[in-house]
Design an enzyme around this catalytic site. Structure first.
Site, PDB file in Angstrom:
ATOM      1  N   SER A 277       2.081   5.015  11.713  1.00 16.08           N
ATOM      2  CA  SER A 277       3.230   5.488  11.799  1.00 16.08           C
ATOM      3  C   SER A 277       2.482   6.638  12.627  1.00 16.08           C
ATOM      4  O   SER A 277       1.477   7.335  12.021  1.00 16.08           O
ATOM      5  CB  SER A 277       4.233   5.661  10.813  1.00 16.08           C
ATOM      6  OG  SER A 277       4.361   6.539  10.276  1.00 16.08           O
TER       7      SER A 277
ATOM      8  N   VAL B 258      -3.419  11.773  10.707  1.00 14.31           N
ATOM      9  CA  VAL B 258      -4.173  10.428  11.236  1.00 14.31           C
ATOM     10  C   VAL B 258      -3.812  10.210  12.767  1.00 14.31           C
ATOM     11  O   VAL B 258      -4.275  10.437  13.671  1.00 14.31           O
ATOM     12  CB  VAL B 258      -5.083   9.631  10.678  1.00 14.31           C
ATOM     13  CG1 VAL B 258      -6.259   9.388  11.401  1.00 14.31           C
ATOM     14  CG2 VAL B 258      -6.020  10.293   9.353  1.00 14.31           C
ATOM     15  N   CYS B 259      -2.580   9.519  12.302  1.00  9.69           N
ATOM     16  CA  CYS B 259      -2.033   8.874  13.446  1.00  9.69           C
ATOM     17  C   CYS B 259      -1.219  10.095  15.179  1.00  9.69           C
ATOM     18  O   CYS B 259      -1.589   9.877  15.699  1.00  9.69           O
ATOM     19  CB  CYS B 259      -0.946   7.744  13.104  1.00  9.69           C
ATOM     20  SG  CYS B 259      -1.842   6.588  12.017  1.00  9.69           S
ATOM     21  N   ASP B 260      -1.309  10.765  14.597  1.00  9.51           N
ATOM     22  CA  ASP B 260      -0.801  12.304  14.917  1.00  9.51           C
ATOM     23  C   ASP B 260      -1.739  13.108  15.749  1.00  9.51           C
ATOM     24  O   ASP B 260      -1.452  12.960  16.818  1.00  9.51           O
ATOM     25  CB  ASP B 260       0.447  13.110  14.034  1.00  9.51           C
ATOM     26  CG  ASP B 260       0.067  14.666  14.766  1.00  9.51           C
ATOM     27  OD1 ASP B 260       1.579  14.504  14.984  1.00  9.51           O
ATOM     28  OD2 ASP B 260      -0.431  15.746  15.226  1.00  9.51           O
TER      29      ASP B 260
ATOM     30  N   VAL C 264      -3.407  10.193  18.302  1.00  8.80           N
ATOM     31  CA  VAL C 264      -1.878   9.977  19.690  1.00  8.80           C
ATOM     32  C   VAL C 264      -2.406  11.162  21.104  1.00  8.80           C
ATOM     33  O   VAL C 264      -2.484  11.756  21.791  1.00  8.80           O
ATOM     34  CB  VAL C 264      -0.440   9.342  19.464  1.00  8.80           C
ATOM     35  CG1 VAL C 264      -0.017   9.683  20.597  1.00  8.80           C
ATOM     36  CG2 VAL C 264      -0.516   7.721  19.075  1.00  8.80           C
TER      37      VAL C 264
END
Length: 167
Positions: free
Chosen positions: A54, A59-61, A64
């Site tokens: 998500s 971590v995803c933020d 990306v």
């Protein structure tokens, strides 16, 4: 590998990951404007599919955003696409807030078919496992990584090296 961990807890993946040197698997995902995007939209380009649980997680933020930075110095023949089960509206809002312009976000929220087809759908959580697939200009898989612990970052350098070799 049929499992990943999330904060040390074991979870099962649905589907089967593609093998190295295999042709790109068909997919249909939703763009932020709700239009359909398929693998055909990226023919003739080096395609980096970055699956994340998500965009609204730390971590995803960070992941990306890092790919967005790296994409700025890559060839116009490279497309980096972040895939998640987030709604297209949430993806669009996140991209605007994060200033992400070099990575395209696509949603698998409707059926999670991408996650199943690519073997990265976490069955118990209905989230995508953190993974990267790099396809060359002919649509052959030249690199992939499934991050064993979902809360860890991928190997950015290895993925970008694979992209550069595929050009």
């Amino acid at each position: 590998m049929n499992t990943v961990t999330f904060k040390g807890n074991v979870f099962h993946l649905e589907g089967e990951m593609p093998a190295l040197n295999s042709k790109i698997k068909a997919f249909s995902l939703l763009a932020n404007d709700l239009s359909a995007k398929t693998q055909k939209d990226y023919e003739g380009k080096v395609l980096v599919l970055v699956a994340v649980p998500s965009l609204d997680t730390g971590v995803c933020d960070m992941e990306v955003r890092k790919f967005n930075e790296k994409a700025a110095s890559l060839s116009d023949d490279v497309r980096i696409v972040a895939v998640s089960l987030d709604l297209p509206f949430a993806q669009s809002r996140w991209c605007g807030a994060a200033g992400v312009k070099n990575v395209e976000t696509l949603s698998d929220h409707y059926s999670a078919e991408f996650g199943k087809t690519y073997g990265v759908l976490i069955k118990e959580l209905r989230l995508l496992a953190r993974s990267i697939f790099v396809y060359d200009k002919t649509g052959m898989l030249v690199y992939y990584e499934l991050v064993p612990e979902v809360t860890n970052e991928p190997n950015y350098d290895a993925a970008i090296d694979a992209v550069k070799k595929a050009l």
